[in-house]
Design a protein around this motif. Structure first.
Motif, PDB file in Angstrom:
ATOM      1  N   ILE A  63       0.835  -1.203   0.000  1.00 14.68           N
ATOM      2  CA  ILE A  63       0.000   0.000   0.000  1.00 14.68           C
ATOM      3  C   ILE A  63       0.867   1.249   0.000  1.00 14.68           C
ATOM      4  CG2 ILE A  63      -1.692   1.350   1.312  1.00 14.68           C
ATOM      5  CD1 ILE A  63      -2.760  -1.396   2.374  1.00 14.68           C
ATOM      6  N   ALA A  64       1.893   1.294   0.853  1.00 11.05           N
ATOM      7  CA  ALA A  64       2.768   2.471   0.945  1.00 11.05           C
ATOM      8  C   ALA A  64       3.431   2.768  -0.401  1.00 11.05           C
ATOM      9  CB  ALA A  64       3.819   2.267   2.036  1.00 11.05           C
ATOM     10  N   ALA A  65       3.912   1.742  -1.073  1.00  6.64           N
ATOM     11  CA  ALA A  65       4.553   1.944  -2.372  1.00  6.64           C
ATOM     12  C   ALA A  65       3.556   2.467  -3.395  1.00  6.64           C
ATOM     13  CB  ALA A  65       5.181   0.636  -2.854  1.00  6.64           C
ATOM     14  N   ARG A  66       2.349   1.952  -3.365  1.00 11.80           N
ATOM     15  CA  ARG A  66       1.331   2.384  -4.330  1.00 11.80           C
ATOM     16  C   ARG A  66       0.867   3.806  -4.049  1.00 11.80           C
ATOM     17  NH1 ARG A  66       0.450   2.987  -9.044  1.00 11.80           N
ATOM     18  NH2 ARG A  66      -1.714   3.061  -9.702  1.00 11.80           N
ATOM     19  N   VAL A  67       0.742   4.179  -2.780  1.00 16.70           N
ATOM     20  CA  VAL A  67       0.359   5.551  -2.428  1.00 16.70           C
ATOM     21  C   VAL A  67       1.410   6.533  -2.947  1.00 16.70           C
ATOM     22  CG1 VAL A  67       0.016   7.163  -0.502  1.00 16.70           C
ATOM     23  CG2 VAL A  67      -1.105   4.928  -0.466  1.00 16.70           C
ATOM     24  N   ASP A  68       2.675   6.191  -2.804  1.00 12.62           N
ATOM     25  CA  ASP A  68       3.740   7.061  -3.320  1.00 12.62           C
ATOM     26  C   ASP A  68       3.645   7.194  -4.844  1.00 12.62           C
ATOM     27  OD1 ASP A  68       6.245   8.619  -2.831  1.00 12.62           O
ATOM     28  OD2 ASP A  68       7.016   7.083  -4.217  1.00 12.62           O
ATOM     29  N   ALA A  69       3.372   6.103  -5.536  1.00 11.17           N
ATOM     30  CA  ALA A  69       3.224   6.158  -6.990  1.00 11.17           C
ATOM     31  C   ALA A  69       2.018   7.011  -7.397  1.00 11.17           C
ATOM     32  CB  ALA A  69       3.095   4.744  -7.559  1.00 11.17           C
ATOM     33  N   LEU A  70       0.914   6.878  -6.664  1.00  9.63           N
ATOM     34  CA  LEU A  70      -0.262   7.709  -6.946  1.00  9.63           C
ATOM     35  C   LEU A  70       0.055   9.185  -6.758  1.00  9.63           C
ATOM     36  CD1 LEU A  70      -3.046   5.589  -5.197  1.00  9.63           C
ATOM     37  CD2 LEU A  70      -2.842   6.019  -7.661  1.00  9.63           C
ATOM     38  N   ALA A  71       0.771   9.509  -5.683  1.00 10.59           N
ATOM     39  CA  ALA A  71       1.149  10.904  -5.436  1.00 10.59           C
ATOM     40  C   ALA A  71       2.010  11.439  -6.569  1.00 10.59           C
ATOM     41  CB  ALA A  71       1.875  11.021  -4.099  1.00 10.59           C
ATOM     42  N   GLY A  72       2.928  10.639  -7.063  1.00 13.31           N
ATOM     43  CA  GLY A  72       3.761  11.055  -8.189  1.00 13.31           C
ATOM     44  C   GLY A  72       2.937  11.329  -9.430  1.00 13.31           C
ATOM     45  N   ALA A  73       1.963  10.481  -9.703  1.00 18.85           N
ATOM     46  CA  ALA A  73       1.093  10.668 -10.870  1.00 18.85           C
ATOM     47  C   ALA A  73       0.236  11.926 -10.724  1.00 18.85           C
ATOM     48  CB  ALA A  73       0.211   9.437 -11.073  1.00 18.85           C
ATOM     49  N   ILE A  74      -0.275  12.167  -9.530  1.00 23.38           N
ATOM     50  CA  ILE A  74      -1.078  13.369  -9.292  1.00 23.38           C
ATOM     51  C   ILE A  74      -0.210  14.618  -9.419  1.00 23.38           C
ATOM     52  CG2 ILE A  74      -2.400  14.645  -7.542  1.00 23.38           C
ATOM     53  CD1 ILE A  74      -3.362  11.838  -6.536  1.00 23.38           C
ATOM     54  N   ALA A  75       0.982  14.576  -8.840  1.00 23.08           N
ATOM     55  CA  ALA A  75       1.893  15.728  -8.910  1.00 23.08           C
ATOM     56  C   ALA A  75       2.268  16.060 -10.351  1.00 23.08           C
ATOM     57  CB  ALA A  75       3.139  15.450  -8.071  1.00 23.08           C
ATOM     58  N   ALA A  76       2.341  15.058 -11.197  1.00 17.60           N
ATOM     59  CA  ALA A  76       2.701  15.271 -12.605  1.00 17.60           C
ATOM     60  C   ALA A  76       1.629  16.033 -13.377  1.00 17.60           C
ATOM     61  CB  ALA A  76       2.975  13.927 -13.273  1.00 17.60           C
ATOM     62  N   CYS A  77       0.447  16.173 -12.815  1.00 20.12           N
ATOM     63  CA  CYS A  77      -0.651  16.878 -13.491  1.00 20.12           C
ATOM     64  C   CYS A  77      -0.537  18.394 -13.409  1.00 20.12           C
ATOM     65  CB  CYS A  77      -1.997  16.446 -12.900  1.00 20.12           C
ATOM     66  SG  CYS A  77      -2.427  14.749 -13.282  1.00 20.12           S
ATOM     67  N   ALA A  78       0.441  18.908 -12.657  1.00 21.04           N
ATOM     68  CA  ALA A  78       0.641  20.349 -12.511  1.00 21.04           C
ATOM     69  C   ALA A  78      -0.648  21.058 -12.102  1.00 21.04           C
ATOM     70  CB  ALA A  78       1.225  20.955 -13.788  1.00 21.04           C
ATOM     71  N   LEU A  79      -1.223  20.639 -11.003  1.00 20.10           N
ATOM     72  CA  LEU A  79      -2.471  21.203 -10.508  1.00 20.10           C
ATOM     73  C   LEU A  79      -2.269  22.632 -10.012  1.00 20.10           C
ATOM     74  CD1 LEU A  79      -3.736  18.120  -8.472  1.00 20.10           C
ATOM     75  CD2 LEU A  79      -4.211  18.696 -10.850  1.00 20.10           C
TER      76      LEU A  79
END
Length: 181
Positions: free
Chosen positions: A19-35
């Motif tokens: 779960i921890a590894a996947r949460v970090d990957a999700l955060a990276g994907a969200i951050a890449a969206c330049a919100l």
């Protein structure tokens, strides 16, 4: 780690480390969206552990999101199927902001669709969704998450914030309830 009551067995589906590894990957994907002016809206109660870990991971990926909460219920007298009700609404100004709705599990899609439409109607610049689990077998609405942690089998799951009659939220993993096993 505390054991479940003798009448239930919880089989680990996703470990705390997975779960921890996947949460970090999700955060990276969200951050890449330049919100722009990101607002994370957590759907309570089940997402509270997931969103806490996610916003810390977003910070590690360079985002400084504001966080707010919405408490939605759609259970009626059973486990699902009643009308979606707002028990606590988002208090933040949404107009012109990039919003990310965070929920623990996407099953029928009714709650997520309701939340997305409600926040978009309040003038959000964009509304994205991030779910920890996607249980496609239960989908009744044409809605998909923008970011998904894991595909979920059509089984009842607990842990990492999700419960069975307010039990098991504290488990650090996600497990499948096997009654009386």
């Amino acid at each position: 780690m505390a054991e479940p009551p003798a009448s239930d067995h919880i089989a680990v589906l996703f470990s705390a480390e997975t779960i921890a590894a996947r949460v970090d990957a999700l955060a990276g994907a969200i951050a890449a969206c330049a919100l722009r002016e990101p607002l994370v809206v957590a759907v309570l109660k089940g997402s509270f552990i997931f969103v806490a870990d996610l916003i810390r991971a977003l910070h590690a990926h360079g985002l400084t999101p504001e966080i707010d909460f919405v408490f939605l219920a759609s259970y009626g007298n059973g486990t699902t199927g009643g009308p979606v009700e707002v028990l606590r609404d988002v208090e933040s100004d949404i107009a012109g902001r990039d919003v990310v709705i965070v929920d623990d599990i996407l099953d029928s899609g009714r709650t997520l669709l309701f939340a997305k439409e409600r926040l978009a109607a309040r003038g959000a610049r964009s509304v994205r969704s991030c779910v920890l689990l996607d249980k496609k077998a239960r989908r009744t609405e044409a809605v998909a998450a923008d970011f998904t942690g894991f595909e979920c089998p059509d089984r009842f799951v607990v842990g990492y914030g999700m419960d069975l009659s307010n039990r098991y939220r504290e488990l650090p993993f996600i497990g499948i309830v096997e009654p009386g096993a």
